[in-house]
Design a protein around this motif. Structure first.
Motif, mmCIF file in Angstrom:
data_model
loop_
_atom_site.group_PDB
_atom_site.id
_atom_site.type_symbol
_atom_site.label_atom_id
_atom_site.label_comp_id
_atom_site.label_asym_id
_atom_site.label_seq_id
_atom_site.Cartn_x
_atom_site.Cartn_y
_atom_site.Cartn_z
ATOM 1 N N ALA A 1 37.529 29.570 26.718
ATOM 2 C CA ALA A 1 37.547 30.229 28.221
ATOM 3 C C ALA A 1 37.494 29.139 29.249
ATOM 4 C CB ALA A 1 36.374 31.158 28.138
ATOM 5 N N GLU A 2 38.348 29.019 30.118
ATOM 6 C CA GLU A 2 38.154 27.832 31.282
ATOM 7 C C GLU A 2 37.516 28.615 32.316
ATOM 8 O OE1 GLU A 2 40.530 24.419 33.669
ATOM 9 O OE2 GLU A 2 41.554 25.860 32.043
ATOM 10 N N GLN A 3 36.409 28.208 33.084
ATOM 11 C CA GLN A 3 35.919 28.591 34.219
ATOM 12 C C GLN A 3 35.637 27.247 35.156
ATOM 13 O OE1 GLN A 3 32.895 31.224 32.062
ATOM 14 N NE2 GLN A 3 33.275 32.378 34.016
ATOM 15 N N LYS A 4 35.760 27.396 36.449
ATOM 16 C CA LYS A 4 35.550 26.473 37.499
ATOM 17 C C LYS A 4 34.199 26.280 37.653
ATOM 18 C CE LYS A 4 40.092 27.136 39.672
ATOM 19 N NZ LYS A 4 40.652 27.530 41.018
ATOM 20 N N THR A 5 33.724 25.070 38.131
ATOM 21 C CA THR A 5 32.215 24.859 38.536
ATOM 22 C C THR A 5 32.055 26.093 39.582
ATOM 23 O OG1 THR A 5 32.623 22.486 38.462
ATOM 24 C CG2 THR A 5 30.762 23.368 39.600
ATOM 25 N N GLY A 6 30.784 26.622 39.290
ATOM 26 C CA GLY A 6 30.012 27.691 40.439
ATOM 27 C C GLY A 6 30.670 28.930 39.805
ATOM 28 N N GLU A 7 31.577 29.178 38.803
ATOM 29 C CA GLU A 7 31.834 30.705 38.337
ATOM 30 C C GLU A 7 31.047 30.981 37.336
ATOM 31 O OE1 GLU A 7 36.636 30.689 39.238
ATOM 32 O OE2 GLU A 7 36.196 30.302 37.282
ATOM 33 N N GLY A 8 29.953 30.656 36.980
ATOM 34 C CA GLY A 8 28.774 31.128 36.014
ATOM 35 C C GLY A 8 28.916 31.117 34.801
ATOM 36 N N LYS A 9 29.390 29.741 34.376
ATOM 37 C CA LYS A 9 29.511 29.694 32.686
ATOM 38 C C LYS A 9 28.352 30.133 31.912
ATOM 39 C CE LYS A 9 31.275 25.392 33.442
ATOM 40 N NZ LYS A 9 31.517 25.483 34.843
ATOM 41 N N THR A 10 27.077 29.441 32.564
ATOM 42 C CA THR A 10 25.876 29.542 31.982
ATOM 43 C C THR A 10 25.507 31.373 31.472
ATOM 44 O OG1 THR A 10 25.101 27.852 33.128
ATOM 45 C CG2 THR A 10 23.486 29.122 31.976
ATOM 46 N N LEU A 11 25.808 32.021 32.809
ATOM 47 C CA LEU A 11 25.725 33.403 32.645
ATOM 48 C C LEU A 11 26.673 34.006 31.690
ATOM 49 C CD1 LEU A 11 24.061 35.935 33.466
ATOM 50 C CD2 LEU A 11 25.580 36.037 35.077
ATOM 51 N N SER A 12 27.866 33.487 31.884
ATOM 52 C CA SER A 12 29.144 34.097 31.086
ATOM 53 C C SER A 12 28.835 34.010 29.308
ATOM 54 C CB SER A 12 30.251 33.316 31.129
ATOM 55 O OG SER A 12 30.783 33.754 32.533
ATOM 56 N N ALA A 13 28.198 32.996 28.981
ATOM 57 C CA ALA A 13 27.813 32.641 27.628
ATOM 58 C C ALA A 13 26.854 33.487 26.916
ATOM 59 C CB ALA A 13 27.519 31.220 27.520
ATOM 60 N N THR A 14 26.043 34.238 28.049
ATOM 61 C CA THR A 14 24.767 34.744 27.296
ATOM 62 C C THR A 14 24.931 36.111 26.360
ATOM 63 O OG1 THR A 14 24.578 35.982 29.484
ATOM 64 C CG2 THR A 14 22.963 34.193 29.110
ATOM 65 N N PRO A 15 26.046 36.881 26.936
ATOM 66 C CA PRO A 15 26.556 38.035 25.763
ATOM 67 C C PRO A 15 26.952 37.416 24.207
ATOM 68 C CG PRO A 15 27.414 38.232 27.832
ATOM 69 C CD PRO A 15 27.001 36.816 27.930
ATOM 70 N N LEU B 1 32.432 38.482 31.674
ATOM 71 C CA LEU B 1 32.793 39.485 30.172
ATOM 72 C C LEU B 1 33.777 39.268 29.423
ATOM 73 C CD1 LEU B 1 31.270 43.282 31.496
ATOM 74 C CD2 LEU B 1 29.832 41.496 30.127
ATOM 75 N N MET B 2 34.821 38.797 30.037
ATOM 76 C CA MET B 2 36.282 38.763 29.519
ATOM 77 C C MET B 2 36.018 37.222 28.953
ATOM 78 S SD MET B 2 39.244 39.809 32.097
ATOM 79 C CE MET B 2 39.451 41.406 32.400
ATOM 80 N N ALA B 3 35.491 36.258 29.646
ATOM 81 C CA ALA B 3 35.077 35.224 29.244
ATOM 82 C C ALA B 3 34.208 35.192 27.831
ATOM 83 C CB ALA B 3 34.403 34.130 30.250
ATOM 84 N N ALA B 4 33.220 35.857 27.895
ATOM 85 C CA ALA B 4 32.240 35.946 26.728
ATOM 86 C C ALA B 4 33.022 36.714 25.727
ATOM 87 C CB ALA B 4 31.052 36.823 27.184
ATOM 88 N N ILE B 5 34.076 37.536 25.645
ATOM 89 C CA ILE B 5 34.829 38.124 24.717
ATOM 90 C C ILE B 5 35.578 36.947 23.979
ATOM 91 C CG2 ILE B 5 36.508 39.723 23.981
ATOM 92 C CD1 ILE B 5 35.448 41.455 26.316
ATOM 93 N N VAL B 6 36.143 36.206 24.919
ATOM 94 C CA VAL B 6 37.161 35.353 24.300
ATOM 95 C C VAL B 6 36.126 34.136 23.625
ATOM 96 C CG1 VAL B 6 38.556 33.254 25.186
ATOM 97 C CG2 VAL B 6 38.987 35.544 26.087
ATOM 98 N N LEU B 7 35.007 33.706 24.273
ATOM 99 C CA LEU B 7 34.318 32.799 23.301
ATOM 100 C C LEU B 7 33.981 33.276 21.941
ATOM 101 C CD1 LEU B 7 31.789 31.480 26.062
ATOM 102 C CD2 LEU B 7 33.581 30.404 25.035
#
Length: 203
Positions: free
Chosen positions: A98-112, A86-92
């Motif tokens: 927002a930097e996330q490692k492989t496997g940390e769910g970037k695809t899901l993070s972008a949805t909100p 959610l923090m990543a989504a807010i930052v976007l």
């Protein structure tokens, strides 16, 4: 050098602390949203668009929108956004990186973020690095947006698709991609949310 790194880490910690109250606000809505029917959930996109047209800013809508996207993801794809996502989504949404490692769910993070900005009615584009990811991410996340009443499409090199749960293709091995219905590029661009590559959007 160590002093610079220390300042960088302190700055990052300050940013995270700024986000925590907003995440807590989102979390406080989870119990209420769990009681919504699927029909009520489906009408939320139209409700949010009306609220925005009447003067409510996207920032004002953010806590409720993010909480509902999380609820939709839990119901449709059995994935619940973690607080850090959610923090990543807010930052976007704030136009930052927002930097996330492989496997940390970037695809899901972008949805909100995608759903929130789609409320403005201008269409939202997510740019990814290749056709495979553009198609995959639309197929995987399409149910989340559809359950809330928003349309989701993808444009790849030689074709375009719209997520449609009533359509079933026998072409894809991945069952999560079988609901991608072939459409014109114009129709894909007209969707509320469109996944694609920089080459396609640039062209």
């Amino acid at each position: 050098m160590l002093g610079f790194l220390g300042k960088l880490l302190d700055s990052n910690e300050r940013e995270i602390n700024k986000l925590k109250p907003l995440v807590e606000s989102i979390n406080s809505l989870e119990k209420k949203n769990s009681k919504l029917t699927d029909k009520q959930l489906k009408g939320k996109f139209a409700e949010f668009k009306l609220s925005h047209e009447r003067g409510k800013s996207l920032n004002e809508l953010l806590p409720e929108v993010f909480a509902l996207v999380r609820e939709s993801a839990k119901r449709t794809i059995k994935q619940r956004h973690f607080d850090v996502q959610l923090m990543a989504a807010i930052v976007l949404h704030q136009g930052k990186i927002a930097e996330q490692k492989t496997g940390e769910g970037k695809t899901l993070s972008a949805t909100p973020t995608l759903f929130l900005n789609a409320i403005a009615g201008k269409g939202v584009h997510l740019v990814t690095v290749n056709d495979y990811l553009a198609q995959r991410d639309c197929g995987w996340m399409g149910p989340v947006f559809h359950a809330l009443g928003a349309t989701c499409a993808t444009i790849v090199h030689d074709s375009a698709y719209l997520y449609d749960p009533n359509y079933k293709s026998e072409v894809h091995d991945d069952k999560r991609l079988c609901h991608l219905k072939p459409v014109s590029r114009k129709e894909a661009y007209s969707a509320d949310i469109t996944y694609g590559t920089n080459n396609e959007f640039g062209f």
